[in-house]
Design an enzyme around this catalytic site. Sequence first.
Site, PDB file in Angstrom:
ATOM      1  N   SER A 104      37.950  37.121  49.956  1.00  0.00           N
ATOM      2  CA  SER A 104      36.641  37.338  49.345  1.00  0.00           C
ATOM      3  C   SER A 104      35.871  38.485  49.990  1.00  0.00           C
ATOM      4  CB  SER A 104      35.806  36.058  49.440  1.00  0.00           C
ATOM      5  OG  SER A 104      35.648  35.658  50.790  1.00  0.00           O
ATOM      6  N   HIS A 154      40.703  37.688  43.483  1.00  0.00           N
ATOM      7  CA  HIS A 154      39.658  36.869  44.088  1.00  0.00           C
ATOM      8  C   HIS A 154      39.086  35.896  43.058  1.00  0.00           C
ATOM      9  CE1 HIS A 154      35.314  36.652  45.813  1.00  0.00           C
ATOM     10  NE2 HIS A 154      36.023  35.592  46.177  1.00  0.00           N
ATOM     11  N   GLU A 166      37.828  38.268  40.329  1.00  0.00           N
ATOM     12  CA  GLU A 166      37.539  39.641  40.727  1.00  0.00           C
ATOM     13  C   GLU A 166      38.854  40.323  41.131  1.00  0.00           C
ATOM     14  OE1 GLU A 166      33.813  41.325  43.094  1.00  0.00           O
ATOM     15  OE2 GLU A 166      35.039  39.985  44.302  1.00  0.00           O
ATOM     16  N   ASN A 180      30.554  39.113  46.465  1.00  0.00           N
ATOM     17  CA  ASN A 180      29.941  38.710  47.725  1.00  0.00           C
ATOM     18  C   ASN A 180      29.015  39.769  48.301  1.00  0.00           C
ATOM     19  OD1 ASN A 180      30.804  36.079  48.041  1.00  0.00           O
ATOM     20  ND2 ASN A 180      32.796  36.701  48.812  1.00  0.00           N
TER      21      ASN A 180
END
Length: 287
Positions: A124, A145, A157, A195
């Site tokens: 991540s 991800h 992702e 993130n």
Amino acid sequence: MVYDLDSIERIGVIGAGTMGSGIAQVAAMNGYDVVMRDIEDQYVQNGFDSIESSLDRFVAKDKLSETEKAETMERIEGTTALDDLADCQAVVEAALEDMDIKQDIFAELEGVVDDEAFIATNTSTLSITTIASAIDSEERVVGLHFMNPVPVMKGVEIVYGEKTSDEALELAHDLAEAMGKETWESDDKPGFVANRILMPWINEGIRAFDEGVATKEDIDTGMKLGTNVPMGPLQLADHIGLDICLHATETLHEELGDRYKPAYLLKRKVDAGDLGKKTGKGFYEYD
């Protein structure tokens, strides 16, 4: 190297924790045979328990039949031996967010799977390029991800490293979509898209609570009603795991500077062992 989605029948998942078991589940639910590997039998069994509990919730909501649940479970086999992934056409690594661990796994994995196998990491925050540098065929490594909880969240992702090939990138999108997901793409920059934006949002929510701006309930309610998100930052942090949030924020702080400095209260909660829903207590308490 030419990749073909139709040639993928068996998927290896390295890691049977929250993310790994979730990835194994969605792959099996979409017809793939899965080998779920972890370093200890108990971790593998915990993964199976998590999958069964998740499938039971789908059955209870009439989103899955008992027969479909049984068929999904039958498609997944567990192991502690990395060699058991040798006949997988695709492998997704979902081990701990530790660069040394991930590089060691990839270095060993390269000698196990076929030269044409697709290999991805569910990291991540860590650099795809750095993870890929542990192997010779860096061009076939891509970030895949998944969002947490994997069986529920639609998004994946896709992250390309410095040497990721166009073919690997395309297959990453295709494979995620074959598992019923929707994708977006990011360059290999700290935190990627999700993130890089999500962690400071959570971090600032924690700071606001620590500084007495509002109660935790009002912070979460304000963000839910004010921005139309399903969870506020403190509730979401509990569901992700406060230790995971802290690790991600520390990684971003190291790479991007003080705007990502972890909130003091986040560190204190982790030090106290109150990690959120998985420990029964974080910012809220859970049965």
